[in-house]
Design a protein around this motif. Sequence first.
Motif, short mmCIF file in Angstrom:
data_model
loop_
_atom_site.label_atom_id
_atom_site.label_comp_id
_atom_site.label_asym_id
_atom_site.label_seq_id
_atom_site.Cartn_x
_atom_site.Cartn_y
_atom_site.Cartn_z
N PRO A 12 0.84 -1.19 0.00
CA PRO A 12 0.00 0.00 0.00
C PRO A 12 0.88 1.25 0.00
O PRO A 12 1.95 1.27 0.62
CB PRO A 12 -0.80 -0.13 1.31
CG PRO A 12 0.09 -0.94 2.20
CD PRO A 12 0.85 -1.88 1.30
N ALA A 13 0.44 2.30 -0.69
CA ALA A 13 1.26 3.50 -0.80
C ALA A 13 0.38 4.72 -1.00
O ALA A 13 -0.79 4.63 -1.42
CB ALA A 13 2.25 3.37 -1.96
N ASN A 14 0.96 5.88 -0.70
CA ASN A 14 0.27 7.14 -0.95
C ASN A 14 1.15 8.06 -1.77
O ASN A 14 2.39 7.98 -1.73
CB ASN A 14 -0.11 7.82 0.37
CG ASN A 14 1.10 8.22 1.19
OD1 ASN A 14 1.67 7.40 1.91
ND2 ASN A 14 1.51 9.48 1.09
N THR A 15 0.50 8.92 -2.56
CA THR A 15 1.20 9.93 -3.34
C THR A 15 0.71 11.31 -2.87
O THR A 15 -0.12 11.41 -1.97
CB THR A 15 0.91 9.77 -4.84
OG1 THR A 15 -0.46 10.11 -5.09
CG2 THR A 15 1.17 8.34 -5.30
N ALA A 16 1.21 12.33 -3.52
CA ALA A 16 0.77 13.68 -3.18
C ALA A 16 -0.69 13.90 -3.52
O ALA A 16 -1.33 14.81 -2.99
CB ALA A 16 1.64 14.70 -3.90
N THR A 17 -1.26 13.04 -4.39
CA THR A 17 -2.63 13.26 -4.86
C THR A 17 -3.60 12.14 -4.51
O THR A 17 -4.78 12.26 -4.82
CB THR A 17 -2.63 13.44 -6.38
OG1 THR A 17 -2.07 12.27 -7.00
CG2 THR A 17 -1.82 14.66 -6.79
N GLY A 18 -3.14 11.07 -3.90
CA GLY A 18 -4.07 10.00 -3.59
C GLY A 18 -3.38 8.77 -3.05
O GLY A 18 -2.22 8.81 -2.60
N VAL A 19 -4.08 7.64 -3.11
CA VAL A 19 -3.59 6.38 -2.55
C VAL A 19 -3.77 5.27 -3.57
O VAL A 19 -4.58 5.37 -4.50
CB VAL A 19 -4.34 6.02 -1.25
CG1 VAL A 19 -4.03 7.03 -0.15
CG2 VAL A 19 -5.85 5.92 -1.49
N GLY A 20 -3.00 4.19 -3.39
CA GLY A 20 -3.10 3.06 -4.30
C GLY A 20 -2.14 1.97 -3.91
O GLY A 20 -1.71 1.87 -2.76
N GLY B 178 5.56 -0.41 -11.22
CA GLY B 178 4.32 0.31 -11.46
C GLY B 178 3.55 0.66 -10.21
O GLY B 178 3.89 0.23 -9.09
N PHE B 179 2.52 1.44 -10.40
CA PHE B 179 1.64 1.88 -9.31
C PHE B 179 0.23 2.02 -9.86
O PHE B 179 0.03 2.53 -10.97
CB PHE B 179 2.12 3.24 -8.78
CG PHE B 179 1.18 3.86 -7.77
CD1 PHE B 179 1.13 3.39 -6.47
CD2 PHE B 179 0.35 4.91 -8.14
CE1 PHE B 179 0.27 3.97 -5.54
CE2 PHE B 179 -0.50 5.50 -7.22
CZ PHE B 179 -0.54 5.03 -5.91
N THR B 180 -0.74 1.51 -9.11
CA THR B 180 -2.14 1.61 -9.50
C THR B 180 -2.85 2.55 -8.54
O THR B 180 -2.99 2.24 -7.35
CB THR B 180 -2.82 0.23 -9.49
OG1 THR B 180 -2.11 -0.66 -10.35
CG2 THR B 180 -4.27 0.33 -9.94
N ALA B 181 -3.26 3.70 -9.04
CA ALA B 181 -3.99 4.66 -8.21
C ALA B 181 -5.42 4.18 -8.02
O ALA B 181 -6.09 3.75 -8.97
CB ALA B 181 -3.99 6.03 -8.89
N LEU B 182 -5.92 4.24 -6.77
CA LEU B 182 -7.25 3.72 -6.46
C LEU B 182 -8.20 4.79 -5.92
O LEU B 182 -9.42 4.63 -6.02
CB LEU B 182 -7.15 2.57 -5.45
CG LEU B 182 -6.38 1.34 -5.94
CD1 LEU B 182 -6.29 0.30 -4.84
CD2 LEU B 182 -7.02 0.74 -7.19
N ALA B 183 -7.70 5.85 -5.33
CA ALA B 183 -8.57 6.91 -4.81
C ALA B 183 -7.78 8.20 -4.72
O ALA B 183 -6.59 8.20 -4.35
CB ALA B 183 -9.15 6.54 -3.44
N ALA B 184 -8.43 9.31 -5.06
CA ALA B 184 -7.79 10.63 -4.96
C ALA B 184 -8.06 11.22 -3.58
O ALA B 184 -9.11 10.99 -2.97
CB ALA B 184 -8.32 11.55 -6.05
N ASN B 185 -7.11 12.01 -3.08
CA ASN B 185 -7.36 12.68 -1.81
C ASN B 185 -7.95 14.07 -2.07
O ASN B 185 -8.18 14.44 -3.21
CB ASN B 185 -6.08 12.78 -0.96
CG ASN B 185 -4.97 13.56 -1.67
OD1 ASN B 185 -5.23 14.42 -2.50
ND2 ASN B 185 -3.73 13.24 -1.32
N GLY B 186 -8.24 14.78 -1.00
CA GLY B 186 -8.74 16.13 -1.14
C GLY B 186 -10.25 16.25 -1.15
O GLY B 186 -10.78 17.36 -1.16
N THR B 187 -10.96 15.12 -1.16
CA THR B 187 -12.43 15.19 -1.19
C THR B 187 -12.95 15.73 0.15
O THR B 187 -12.52 15.28 1.21
CB THR B 187 -13.02 13.80 -1.46
OG1 THR B 187 -12.49 13.31 -2.67
CG2 THR B 187 -14.53 13.87 -1.56
#
Length: 860
Positions: free
Chosen positions: A275-283, A296-305
């Motif tokens: 599991p990992a997080n980026t500046a814009t979301g998690v995946g 690779g990395f698979t983004a699953l949800a954006a943050n900021g909501t």
Amino acid sequence: MLNSQRPPHRKPNPNPEPAPGPTRPLRAALAAALTTALLLFGPGGLVPASGRAAADTATAADTGSGSALVKSVQNATHPGAATAEHGDTLNWTVQYDNRTPGDAAAPAAVTDPIAGAGAGQSYLPGSLQVPPGWTPSWSTDGTTFGPTDTGAATVAVRAENPVARAGGTEVSPLLLAPVQPTAQATGGDGYTPVLYRTPNGEVQAWSIYHHASPAAAKVVCSSLTTGRPCTGGPWPRPLNTAAGPLGTGNTGDLGSPLTTKYVIDPQQSNLLYYPANTATGVGIGCLDLAAHANCGFTALAANGTSPSSANNLAGLAKVGDNLYAVASTGQVLCMALPGRTPCAGQPYAPVVAANHDLPGTPGALYQGGLTAIGDKVFASSAPQGSGSTTPGAPALGCFDTSTNTTCAGWSTPHTAGPSSAYYTYDAFTAYDTAGHPNGVCTSTVGGANVLTTCYAVDGTPLTAPGILGTLNGATLTFDPETVVTDTTTRSYFPAWGGSGGSGVTLCYDWRTAAPCAGFPLPATHPTANGGTTRDYGYSYDSTTRCLIGLGDAGILFSMDPDTAASPCQHSGATVTLKPASFYCDGGSGHVQAYTRARLTDLDLTHLDPSASRVLVTDPDGTPVATPGLAPDGTVDLSGVDPAAHPALTVTAQLVLTSTGDFTATNHPMLVVEYRGDAPQICFRTTVAASCTTTSVSNTATGTDTTGTFTSNTVTAPVAPGTGCQPKVSVEKEICGSLNPHDCAPGGPGPWAKTSPVGLLGLLGTAHWRITVTNAGPVDAATVTVNDPSTPACRTAAGTFALAAGSSRQVYCDSLLLALPVKNTASAGFVAANAPAGTVPTTTAPSAAVACSLLCLLAVP
């Protein structure tokens, strides 16, 4: 001569006689086989791809007492062809017959320079194949070799084996020495270790520092085999979304959560999902342990909501072909493994209260854990007052992957603590006394003692194990490692802080519903860094039957799961022997029989025989019936049919009474052997398109303890394709002068297609000139002149070669008894590099006419 027939194949003896070890072929038989090969193909002949060369049926050339190499080649583009064509792919094979005396292991290397690399032929990227236990390397200058395939720039390849043995038909991984306490490469906040065995048998422990920012270097590899950092450092290295080799320094863009659970790809054991997080979301990130690379990395949800943000994740759990996580919003996230793509409809509705989900706080840590039972995913969440949109008591929730909704009996999260002052790091599976999973638990920090709350799968309350309650409420406890055997189901809980001090382990036996017998409660680790381990998690190595631990102190250590002793005084190795993987020429009949497995360089009096064993299975784990470990440290495999069992997995599980055999100069091994042809090294090249390439060749060299040796040289003739044929033309003319000197060779003529009317009268001598021209692009060979009506012209021409861009003139005379006469000539030729037996090409005809008064009757 060139080979034009399919070579014979060696066939295995249908009733091979069992032998305790590899049987080495008789030298006389090898010499006879090689002699047969040379008679069939000639030295350096092209071996057809339709079958294995007779040279390949010999283990090696009979070159005396030293080791030997036999080289051959196959046309992969045109199987069975006697020659190659421009643009064809050739498979070069070298067999290495290791003739070192005895059974001792010693270094060996085979080097294969690519003759004419980049000109006559080019290395085909990714084509180098080496036998198990060998390490490939590539060179762009012929001198310096590296571990990375250098593609079409490659001018030489090499294969090396530090522990090669006579015959070469074995795998021999090191027995893992008892793992001593070892600081991680740079210390740091290491989390649960992930164990990985390389194809060569090295045992590695990988870890990712937890709660680290995206930029921070955070992944570390330690070799349990060598007790040192893995090659490929410096460690730690950053993690990145883009696929490619691991970088260096603080250059990452993937952050790590507070509590991590990893998943190994079920189809590719070298791929680790985290599991990992980026500046814009998690995946979910992918790490290739074999290649030391991001995959690779698979983004699953954006943050900021607003009002709740997906800032981070709790763990990973695999159910079916999907990976599941829970975001700080309480939502369930999902990635489909086959394509590493988000599952349809995800993110799914929340199953637990959000925690640390304030917008504008990317990377805020999820407080809780994750586990799976059957088709259900359970998550704990601790919505603390600081950082959570709705503070509350710790809780457990359940997600049903078969319906993508909350589980029956879990319509609302179930409370797991009295208030938001309590928090948790874990969510773990509970078991009944038969060892079957039957519920989920979480343990919280807070109050007088650690509080463990459990619920059954159906949501009803479940009695919690009492051992964690012996710790005071300031103790941090983490997800246990659960080890299941035929007789026990035990969970090993890491803890530190509070009454856990600098690091302890607590063991609970679910089948007896009591603390583990013989295991201290709690168990400290005084011999590991003076007891300062601050345990986060353990991984169980089923081969050595040891627990490997890691924690906040950055110390990697081992522990006996029965006694808690550290280091764990066990050893072992596991390896899969697939004899077919030692060959790359596509032939059959290489493998005759399995022989034995054996322990080497180990004093057998240092084993506890009642607790040690060697298991033999198919790669899928199905047991294969074999005799047990004999007093001499061998297992007889001769009764195993290689046709029914094309691969065997052999696992040595050893309990030691002394570790004195594991030294800097002595390295005990598990050796698994079969009887068969000498192993092969292969690579492919592409023949250059240039018409100047008329052949390609290859010669290999090798070194081992017997000295230096060189293979036979194999040359593959290259037949000219349609674009590399000579363009030959013929011009037939007659001399129009009455002066014989004008018509002599080189004379001025005039030369014309028709002699002047009346020049020869009714009969006379005609002087002919035939000009043969080759416009290229390649030379013509064995050029002849065809002149049915004037044999003297054929004789005068003879047979000659004609270089591209040149011409040749042939002069000849004929006595004409009647006029007019129309004389027609042509030429036959083959390309200069055409194989023997090539049918000549005939040019277009050219005619000239000897005229009389009746010349109008003949038209040239």
